[in-house]
Scaffold this motif. Structure first.
Motif, PDB file in Angstrom:
ATOM      1  N   THR A 165     -24.343   6.424  -1.418  1.00  0.00           N
ATOM      2  CA  THR A 165     -24.233   7.996  -1.390  1.00  0.00           C
ATOM      3  C   THR A 165     -22.599   8.387  -1.955  1.00  0.00           C
ATOM      4  O   THR A 165     -21.754   7.835  -1.388  1.00  0.00           O
ATOM      5  CB  THR A 165     -24.221   8.573   0.015  1.00  0.00           C
ATOM      6  N   THR A 180     -19.958  11.425  -2.468  1.00  0.00           N
ATOM      7  CA  THR A 180     -19.763  12.778  -2.052  1.00  0.00           C
ATOM      8  C   THR A 180     -18.599  13.348  -2.712  1.00  0.00           C
ATOM      9  O   THR A 180     -17.473  12.689  -2.938  1.00  0.00           O
ATOM     10  CB  THR A 180     -19.420  12.707  -0.552  1.00  0.00           C
ATOM     11  N   SER A 224     -16.530  15.413   7.968  1.00  0.00           N
ATOM     12  CA  SER A 224     -17.683  15.076   6.892  1.00  0.00           C
ATOM     13  C   SER A 224     -17.468  13.590   6.490  1.00  0.00           C
ATOM     14  O   SER A 224     -18.148  12.829   5.885  1.00  0.00           O
ATOM     15  CB  SER A 224     -17.496  15.901   5.717  1.00  0.00           C
ATOM     16  N   LYS A 249     -23.951  14.628  -2.911  1.00  0.00           N
ATOM     17  CA  LYS A 249     -23.609  15.863  -1.897  1.00  0.00           C
ATOM     18  C   LYS A 249     -22.196  16.300  -2.371  1.00  0.00           C
ATOM     19  O   LYS A 249     -21.246  15.473  -3.003  1.00  0.00           O
ATOM     20  CB  LYS A 249     -23.279  15.207  -0.523  1.00  0.00           C
ATOM     21  N   TRP A 289     -15.703  16.730  -2.935  1.00  0.00           N
ATOM     22  CA  TRP A 289     -15.275  17.985  -2.104  1.00  0.00           C
ATOM     23  C   TRP A 289     -14.513  18.879  -3.311  1.00  0.00           C
ATOM     24  O   TRP A 289     -13.505  18.236  -3.836  1.00  0.00           O
ATOM     25  CB  TRP A 289     -14.239  17.546  -0.997  1.00  0.00           C
TER      26      TRP A 289
END
Length: 487
Positions: free
Chosen positions: A94, A96, A139, A127, A98
């Motif tokens: 996964t 991610t 997070s 994400k 930001w």
């Protein structure tokens, strides 16, 4: 003779092939990096954590400096925004990202930024959150909830204090600052099809811009005008960024390998060496052409001699390029061709064998740099394993050592240069009396320097030249002569 550089018009060429479409394959890149780490003795699980480049302000001003995304960060994200962060949980596969949250003051001055939903559609990321959610540490909890989690980051490229924040105190992850950089640089050497498409497009636009410079040469009066023509056509055709500072060197200036002034008059010079390439979506091109600026648009006999020799050096090296070839062998082939060619032109004494000329190391005075380098997100791309401490003058500046892998992109850029310093002083000292014919050399000083450079995709059974502008003398002279028509 009247010269009018304004005849060149900044109009995009609608006939150029379109740029690559689709998402940059960031997810496959980060998987490759994680796999490389595991296969080479590193952690098989953990979190790869990178921070993008932050926006910096000009001192004593309220303007931002020119932004350039960190290339390792872009390789794993495809994100070219400032002030972003990235993490990849290897175990869950996964990723991610930001991105900065909406700042009302920023919106007032610059408009709306990219929103998380839009970023998720644009980038190959699982994400997307905002950076204020990262700074709290919350997070990251799900990524660090496993026992013995390792965080793989790059030294001096990330603030690791977040992993010791109150929200993450219970997990106490170990920090590894070695594997991430090593793995990314190894993986970046071999390009996938999408990366090749980006480099190919940068080459197409740069090649077109080079053609426009050739056509504009008869109307220019100064190096800077031709520099401007190149940048203008790159920008007009969708490539705003330059991969490196343009080298636009006329006459003897072309003997300086990374000439930077680009501001000298062209009057009285024989040739121009233009080393310039644009960047498309963080991927570079790197192209050099040398062309005449004489009144008739043709090379002088001496310039043609050297140009043909450099072309032969390049073509002989080109025949060798394929996966598995030892780059040092290709580089020395260029030197061997140079030795024979300069002897044929009367610059080296005819009584010597080519082996004797090479043993003297004199060709490093005329061809001092390496034959080429890896090309990708950086002009001098990572992974070449250069050894600048090598005491062998043939290899001291060679940016690639070892065997070429399939999928790499290299430059093939031999050159011959007539550098008065330090050669003239050495000649006066008698250092090269056994090798150089000073009368033969005297004919060629005004040539300055000739370099020809193309970007080459290495394949299992050969290569593909990604550079589309031709380099044969009839084409080069025809392009320059065509610019004489409007004078």
């Amino acid at each position: 003779m009247t010269r009018n550089i304004m005849a060149a018009k900044p109009i995009a060429n609608p006939d150029l092939p379109p740029a690559p479409s689709g998402k940059y394959p960031a997810k496959s890149h980060v998987r490759r990096v994680a796999k490389w780490i595991a296969e080479n003795g590193g952690p098989a699980s953990g979190v790869i954590y990178l921070e993008g480049q932050s926006l910096k302000m000009v001192e004593d001003d309220d303007q931002a400096t020119h932004f350039r995304q960190r290339r390792h960060f872009y390789y794993l994200t495809g994100c070219d925004l400032p002030d972003c962060f990235f993490a990849y949980d290897i175990a869950s596969d996964t990723s991610t990202l930001w991105i900065p949250p909406v700042d009302p003051e920023h919106v007032m001055w610059a408009g709306m930024p990219l929103l998380p939903k839009e970023a998720l559609e644009r980038y190959d990321i699982d994400k997307v959150l905002t950076s204020d959610e990262l700074k709290s540490g919350k997070s990251l909890v799900s990524m660090l909830s496993k026992q013995e989690t390792v965080v793989l980051a790059i030294e001096d490229r990330a603030d690791m204090a977040i992993f010791h924040s109150e929200a993450l105190a219970a997990f106490n992850p170990s920090i590894n600052l070695l594997w991430a950089r090593k793995a990314i640089e190894a993986c970046r050497v071999v390009k996938d099809d999408y990366e090749i498409a980006l480099i190919r497009h940068a080459n197409i636009v740069s090649s077109y811009a080079h053609e426009q410079v050739l056509r504009s040469a008869p109307r220019a009066t100064n190096e800077r005008e031709l520099n401007a023509v190149f940048v203008m056509h790159c920008h007009a055709n969708g490539c705003r960024e330059q991969a490196y500072g343009c080298i636009c060197a006329a006459g003897s200036s072309a003997s300086s390998l990374h000439y930077v002034h680009n501001d000298l008059p062209l009057e009285g010079k024989l040739n121009i060496l233009l080393d310039a390439g644009c960047e498309y979506n963080c991927y570079c091109s790197d192209i050099t052409r040398t062309f005449p600026i004489t009144r008739d648009g043709k090379f002088t006999p001496e310039s043609k001699d050297i140009y043909n020799l450099v072309l032969l050096m390049q073509s002989e090296c080109m025949k060798m390029i394929r996966a598995g070839v030892l780059w040092e062998d290709v580089h020395m082939t260029a030197h061997r061709v140079a030795a024979a060619g300069l002897q044929r032109l009367g610059i080296f004494k005819s009584s010597l064998s080519v082996d004797e000329i090479l043993a003297s190391e004199i060709t490093t005075r005329f061809f001092p740099h390496g034959l080429g380098h890896y090309l990708g997100m950086d002009t001098h791309d990572v992974g070449g394993n250069a050894n600048y401490a090598d005491t062998n003058p043939f290899f001291a500046y060679l940016r690639i050592r070892g065997r070429l892998p399939a999928g790499a992109v290299v430059t093939n850029e031999p050159g011959i240069y007539f550098r008065k310093y330090p050669l003239e002083a050495e000649l006066e000292e008698g250092k090269w009396d056994k090798v150089i014919d000073r009368e033969g050399l005297k004919r060629y000083w005004d040539v300055g320097g000739v370099r020809i450079e193309d970007d080459i995709w290495v394949k299992e059974d050969g290569y593909e030249n990604l550079t589309t502008i031709r380099s044969d003398i009839p084409f080069v002279e025809e392009m320059v002569v065509s610019g004489l028509g409007g004078m």
